[in-house]
Design a protein around this motif. Structure first.
Motif, PDB file in Angstrom:
ATOM      1  N   ILE A  46       0.835  -1.207   0.000  1.00 55.01           N
ATOM      2  CA  ILE A  46       0.000   0.000   0.000  1.00 55.01           C
ATOM      3  C   ILE A  46       0.869   1.256   0.000  1.00 55.01           C
ATOM      4  CG2 ILE A  46      -1.793   1.253   1.259  1.00 55.01           C
ATOM      5  CD1 ILE A  46      -2.705  -1.410  -0.063  1.00 55.01           C
ATOM      6  N   GLU A  47       1.938   1.232   0.782  1.00 56.14           N
ATOM      7  CA  GLU A  47       2.849   2.376   0.836  1.00 56.14           C
ATOM      8  C   GLU A  47       3.503   2.615  -0.528  1.00 56.14           C
ATOM      9  OE1 GLU A  47       5.963   3.942   4.115  1.00 56.14           O
ATOM     10  OE2 GLU A  47       6.294   1.899   3.392  1.00 56.14           O
ATOM     11  N   ASN A  48       3.877   1.543  -1.218  1.00 56.98           N
ATOM     12  CA  ASN A  48       4.465   1.686  -2.552  1.00 56.98           C
ATOM     13  C   ASN A  48       3.466   2.246  -3.558  1.00 56.98           C
ATOM     14  OD1 ASN A  48       7.026   0.816  -1.854  1.00 56.98           O
ATOM     15  ND2 ASN A  48       6.604  -1.320  -2.352  1.00 56.98           N
ATOM     16  N   LEU A  49       2.214   1.797  -3.483  1.00 53.58           N
ATOM     17  CA  LEU A  49       1.186   2.347  -4.371  1.00 53.58           C
ATOM     18  C   LEU A  49       1.004   3.843  -4.137  1.00 53.58           C
ATOM     19  CD1 LEU A  49      -1.665  -0.317  -4.391  1.00 53.58           C
ATOM     20  CD2 LEU A  49      -0.288   0.436  -6.330  1.00 53.58           C
ATOM     21  N   GLN A  50       0.989   4.239  -2.864  1.00 54.59           N
ATOM     22  CA  GLN A  50       0.849   5.656  -2.554  1.00 54.59           C
ATOM     23  C   GLN A  50       1.994   6.460  -3.167  1.00 54.59           C
ATOM     24  OE1 GLN A  50       1.294   6.765   1.580  1.00 54.59           O
ATOM     25  NE2 GLN A  50       0.166   8.661   1.272  1.00 54.59           N
ATOM     26  N   ASP A  51       3.197   5.963  -3.021  1.00 55.59           N
ATOM     27  CA  ASP A  51       4.368   6.649  -3.576  1.00 55.59           C
ATOM     28  C   ASP A  51       4.285   6.726  -5.097  1.00 55.59           C
ATOM     29  OD1 ASP A  51       6.965   7.911  -3.194  1.00 55.59           O
ATOM     30  OD2 ASP A  51       7.791   6.100  -4.137  1.00 55.59           O
ATOM     31  N   GLN A  52       3.912   5.623  -5.741  1.00 51.08           N
ATOM     32  CA  GLN A  52       3.797   5.611  -7.199  1.00 51.08           C
ATOM     33  C   GLN A  52       2.739   6.590  -7.690  1.00 51.08           C
ATOM     34  OE1 GLN A  52       3.062   1.627  -8.561  1.00 51.08           O
ATOM     35  NE2 GLN A  52       4.900   0.824  -7.573  1.00 51.08           N
ATOM     36  N   TYR A  53       1.567   6.548  -7.071  1.00 52.52           N
ATOM     37  CA  TYR A  53       0.467   7.405  -7.506  1.00 52.52           C
ATOM     38  C   TYR A  53       0.783   8.886  -7.288  1.00 52.52           C
ATOM     39  CZ  TYR A  53      -2.635   3.318  -7.932  1.00 52.52           C
ATOM     40  OH  TYR A  53      -3.221   2.137  -8.291  1.00 52.52           O
ATOM     41  N   GLN A  54       1.406   9.210  -6.162  1.00 55.86           N
ATOM     42  CA  GLN A  54       1.705  10.616  -5.871  1.00 55.86           C
ATOM     43  C   GLN A  54       2.724  11.189  -6.844  1.00 55.86           C
ATOM     44  OE1 GLN A  54       2.776  10.408  -1.666  1.00 55.86           O
ATOM     45  NE2 GLN A  54       0.972  11.617  -1.188  1.00 55.86           N
ATOM     46  N   HIS A  55       3.632  10.375  -7.329  1.00 52.47           N
ATOM     47  CA  HIS A  55       4.703  10.884  -8.190  1.00 52.47           C
ATOM     48  C   HIS A  55       4.458  10.626  -9.670  1.00 52.47           C
ATOM     49  CE1 HIS A  55       6.654  10.638  -4.199  1.00 52.47           C
ATOM     50  NE2 HIS A  55       7.094  11.816  -4.590  1.00 52.47           N
ATOM     51  N   ASP A  56       3.333  10.046 -10.030  1.00 48.29           N
ATOM     52  CA  ASP A  56       2.991   9.792 -11.427  1.00 48.29           C
ATOM     53  C   ASP A  56       2.240  11.011 -11.976  1.00 48.29           C
ATOM     54  OD1 ASP A  56       2.092   8.968 -13.892  1.00 48.29           O
ATOM     55  OD2 ASP A  56       1.129   7.139 -13.169  1.00 48.29           O
ATOM     56  N   PRO A  57       2.843  11.728 -12.922  1.00 51.72           N
ATOM     57  CA  PRO A  57       2.183  12.933 -13.429  1.00 51.72           C
ATOM     58  C   PRO A  57       0.888  12.648 -14.192  1.00 51.72           C
ATOM     59  CG  PRO A  57       4.177  12.460 -14.687  1.00 51.72           C
ATOM     60  CD  PRO A  57       4.124  11.480 -13.559  1.00 51.72           C
ATOM     61  N   THR A  58       0.659  11.398 -14.597  1.00 45.85           N
ATOM     62  CA  THR A  58      -0.575  11.080 -15.312  1.00 45.85           C
ATOM     63  C   THR A  58      -1.692  10.602 -14.381  1.00 45.85           C
ATOM     64  OG1 THR A  58       0.105   8.786 -15.721  1.00 45.85           O
ATOM     65  CG2 THR A  58       0.732  10.430 -17.377  1.00 45.85           C
ATOM     66  N   HIS A  59      -1.376  10.360 -13.105  1.00 42.55           N
ATOM     67  CA  HIS A  59      -2.410   9.918 -12.160  1.00 42.55           C
ATOM     68  C   HIS A  59      -3.186  11.142 -11.686  1.00 42.55           C
ATOM     69  CE1 HIS A  59      -4.252   8.056  -8.588  1.00 42.55           C
ATOM     70  NE2 HIS A  59      -4.159   6.956  -9.305  1.00 42.55           N
ATOM     71  N   PRO A  60      -4.505  11.146 -11.875  1.00 36.64           N
ATOM     72  CA  PRO A  60      -5.283  12.364 -11.584  1.00 36.64           C
ATOM     73  C   PRO A  60      -5.641  12.567 -10.114  1.00 36.64           C
ATOM     74  CG  PRO A  60      -6.730  10.644 -12.395  1.00 36.64           C
ATOM     75  CD  PRO A  60      -5.324  10.087 -12.438  1.00 36.64           C
ATOM     76  N   GLY A  61      -5.152  11.723  -9.211  1.00 34.10           N
ATOM     77  CA  GLY A  61      -5.570  11.787  -7.815  1.00 34.10           C
ATOM     78  C   GLY A  61      -4.902  12.877  -6.995  1.00 34.10           C
TER      79      GLY A  61
END
Length: 75
Positions: A46-61
């Motif tokens: 879960i922590e890795n997903l959070q890191d990936q999503y926060q730093h992915d410029p294409t993730h709209p979250g």
């Protein structure tokens, strides 16, 4: 802000029992709509997903948070 997917679930500050298991999930918002991952007992995933999503410029979250719950073990 702490939310639960099921409003009937209750959180307590009590210590978990020996047969209790802690589970985690990631919550984030797209506009005003909340999204969640599935519950997992592996915090690292879960922590890795959070890191990936926060730093992915294409993730709209936005407004990412890891939620925790304690469940009773299978008997």
């Amino acid at each position: 802000m702490e939310t639960l997917a099921n409003p009937t679930e209750e959180r307590t500050d009590e210590e978990p029992t020996d047969d209790a298991e802690t589970e985690y999930r990631l919550r984030w918002y797209v506009a005003d709509l909340a999204h969640y991952t599935a519950w997992s007992s592996d915090f690292g995933v879960i922590e890795n997903l959070q890191d990936q999503y926060q730093h992915d410029p294409t993730h709209p979250g936005h407004d990412y948070a890891i939620e925790r719950r304690t469940t009773e073990g299978q008997r």
